[in-house]
Write a protein that holds these residues in place. Structure first.
Motif, PDB file in Angstrom:
ATOM      1  N   GLU A 187       0.846  -1.200   0.000  1.00  0.00           N
ATOM      2  CA  GLU A 187       0.000   0.000   0.000  1.00  0.00           C
ATOM      3  C   GLU A 187       0.881   1.249   0.000  1.00  0.00           C
ATOM      4  O   GLU A 187       1.029   1.929   1.022  1.00  0.00           O
ATOM      5  CB  GLU A 187      -0.948   0.008   1.199  1.00  0.00           C
ATOM      6  N   LEU A 222      -0.640   4.825   1.197  1.00  0.00           N
ATOM      7  CA  LEU A 222      -1.352   4.830   2.475  1.00  0.00           C
ATOM      8  C   LEU A 222      -1.435   6.232   3.071  1.00  0.00           C
ATOM      9  O   LEU A 222      -2.491   6.644   3.561  1.00  0.00           O
ATOM     10  CB  LEU A 222      -0.670   3.870   3.443  1.00  0.00           C
ATOM     11  N   ARG A 263      -3.954   8.328   1.244  1.00  0.00           N
ATOM     12  CA  ARG A 263      -5.310   7.856   1.527  1.00  0.00           C
ATOM     13  C   ARG A 263      -5.801   8.392   2.870  1.00  0.00           C
ATOM     14  O   ARG A 263      -6.952   8.828   2.995  1.00  0.00           O
ATOM     15  CB  ARG A 263      -5.345   6.331   1.517  1.00  0.00           C
ATOM     16  N   LYS A 264      -4.948   8.344   3.872  1.00  0.00           N
ATOM     17  CA  LYS A 264      -5.362   8.796   5.203  1.00  0.00           C
ATOM     18  C   LYS A 264      -5.544  10.312   5.251  1.00  0.00           C
ATOM     19  O   LYS A 264      -6.447  10.812   5.922  1.00  0.00           O
ATOM     20  CB  LYS A 264      -4.344   8.329   6.247  1.00  0.00           C
TER      21      LYS A 264
END
Length: 279
Positions: A242, A245, A248-249
């Motif tokens: 990922e 990541l 995305r967060k």
């Protein structure tokens, strides 16, 4: 009101227990040891130093058997990853050979890898990989941190939604790498296999213990122990699985803030529009 407070406290206590309780696969006597990861939680991020150390462990220990075919050399220099400089990533790529072609004569040829190339597989095909490993196929590392995980049963997975626990993959990989032990008394381990109390497929694993203390030299002062090596390579594998990541967060947090503000605006707009209307 007191009853509601008690219910909230009870749920909070169970949630805390869910975080602290090791993830265990249903029906399997395995030991999974959850770790504290920098990338856990809604504000998690990758530790650049840890990713670079994990890549070093992969290079010196793991890549002889395990591929990384979904990762390109340029990814090593991208934001949100190990953050090698472009020159360092080019140097790493030049140490690998990839098959290219066909050339003008219709022949395939070998050449040094460049940033656009992906990590080459250590074996030409699955059969060759099995033949070199006693019949066992060493899986590719690219997505393993997402594909391998001990499933948490009810009710723990319910609380995982609220605690945002998504680290079962690296937790499992870490536990596997540190889960080797001497053959327990009364248990006969098949020839060519090793006992590992965290292996999901039945405690007998074909892979020999890959790590030992002071196997890989660290230059940043980090401990050169099996425990540290296991944490670092597990984190690196999580990034490989990922790589976006952090983005995305960040996006998720911004969306939640927007929804909260938007809901507030809708509420006050409704109050303003209907303030003179009897209900």
């Amino acid at each position: 009101m007191s009853t509601m407070i008690k219910m909230v406290r009870s749920l909070a206590a169970v949630a805390a227990l869910a975080i602290a309780t090791p993830a265990v696969a249903a029906g399997a006597n395995v030991e999974i040891h959850p770790q504290q990861w920098s990338f856990s939680g809604p504000f998690g991020f990758y530790d650049r130093g840890q990713l670079q150390r994990g890549f070093k462990v992969y290079q010196e220990v793991c890549q002889a058997c395990h591929g990384l075919k979904q990762v390109a050399f340029r990814n090593l220099a991208e934001n949100g990853g190990p953050s090698f400089s472009e020159d360092a990533a080019k140097q790493i790529a030049s140490e690998y050979t990839v098959v290219d072609g066909p050339d003008d004569d219709g022949e395939m040829f070998d050449r040094p890898a460049i940033l656009a190339d992906r990590f080459p597989s250590p074996f030409p095909n699955v059969n060759a990989a099995r033949a070199a490993n006693g019949g066992a196929y060493p899986p590719d590392f690219s997505l393993l941190a997402k594909a391998r995980a001990a499933q948490r049963g009810f009710p723990w997975f319910v609380f995982d939604i609220f605690t945002q626990y998504q680290e079962s993959g690296p937790d499992y990989i870490y536990s596997l790498l540190t889960g080797y032990e001497e053959d327990p008394e009364g248990i006969e381990v098949p020839v060519g296999q090793y006992y590992n109390h965290s292996f999901l497929a039945g405690q007998f694993i074909s892979m020999a213990p890959p790590l030992s203390d002071e196997l890989v030299e660290y230059t940043d002062g980090s401990p050169m122990t099996v425990d540290q090596y296991a944490k670092d390579v597990s984190a690196f594998m999580m990034w490989a699985a990922e790589p976006h990541l952090e983005d995305r967060k960040k996006i998720g947090f911004r969306v939640m803030v927007f929804l909260i503000v938007f809901a507030g605006l809708l509420y006050f707009t409704k109050k303003q529009l209907w303030r003179n209307v009897d209900h």
